[in-house]
Enzyme design. Sequence first.
Site, PDB file in Angstrom:
ATOM      1  N   SER A 158       1.153  -5.632   5.672  1.00  0.00           N
ATOM      2  CA  SER A 158       1.112  -4.333   6.337  1.00  0.00           C
ATOM      3  C   SER A 158       2.552  -3.879   6.522  1.00  0.00           C
ATOM      4  CB  SER A 158       0.424  -4.471   7.702  1.00  0.00           C
ATOM      5  OG  SER A 158       0.653  -3.340   8.521  1.00  0.00           O
ATOM      6  N   TYR A 171      -0.319  -8.282  16.393  1.00  0.00           N
ATOM      7  CA  TYR A 171      -0.602  -8.019  14.974  1.00  0.00           C
ATOM      8  C   TYR A 171       0.680  -8.095  14.153  1.00  0.00           C
ATOM      9  CZ  TYR A 171      -2.321  -5.495  10.847  1.00  0.00           C
ATOM     10  OH  TYR A 171      -2.659  -5.120   9.568  1.00  0.00           O
TER      11      TYR A 171
END
Length: 273
Positions: A158, A171
């Site tokens: 990501s 995250y």
Amino acid sequence: MPQQQTDPSQPVPSGDPAGTQVARSTPLRAVVTGASSGIGAATVRHLRRAGWDVVAVARRADRLAALAEETGAQVVVADLTVADDVARLAAEVTAGGPVHALVNNAGGALGTDRVEASDVERWRRMYEINVLGTLQVTMALLPALRDSGRGDVVVLTSTAAHGTYPGGAGYVAAKHGERVIADTLRLELVGEPVRVIEIAPGMVRTEEFSLTRFDGDQAKADAVYAGVEEPLTADDVADAITWTLTRPHHVNIDHLMIRPRAQASNTLVARKS
């Protein structure tokens, strides 16, 4: 039925510079994790259209069955945080033939807690699926990827793996850890016939990512994309994954970061009022 995948690692005969007539006797074969929805399911569809045999892996048997009926992919139901499931997955996959690519897509975000108010269990779960899941599957299938003579390990991280933002520390930490697996593995495998590819998407609107992050709160999930003109789709990312896998095998796409035009960074997004 999908057409056979041209193998870019094979010599191209004179008179066919594009390699369009060079077909393998058998298709290339990929394993895609997190394949029950979103980017994973889209990647299965794209690879099947490109002529690959695909093994789709996820926990939800009903979703996988529907995907198999749609695409002709093989399926394996497995929880990648469970060592016995990973061992069974590797045994089933390798018994079915060679493995040329592993697409580590399984992962996800849970919550948007500030560091001072973090839910440690959420952090643990994110680390287990994003980092340890990727680690275990890669370890289990790496011998088969080597044996194929033209293996690929794709790691879906990501933009969070390259920068942080308020409320994202759990995250972000997991995705940084996952990126380190890819970066280190590439160094460790130099000279071997295995590429290591990192794909780092930014804002992608899928049916479940934000909904899962916000514990099923649809209003909060929708607010993530409110006013954003054309966030990325699962198909956009799947197309990029397929592109990296279908480059000539001496070409390694080390890192590919993909954002919608409306997103300049993890924290700067253009929104229409």
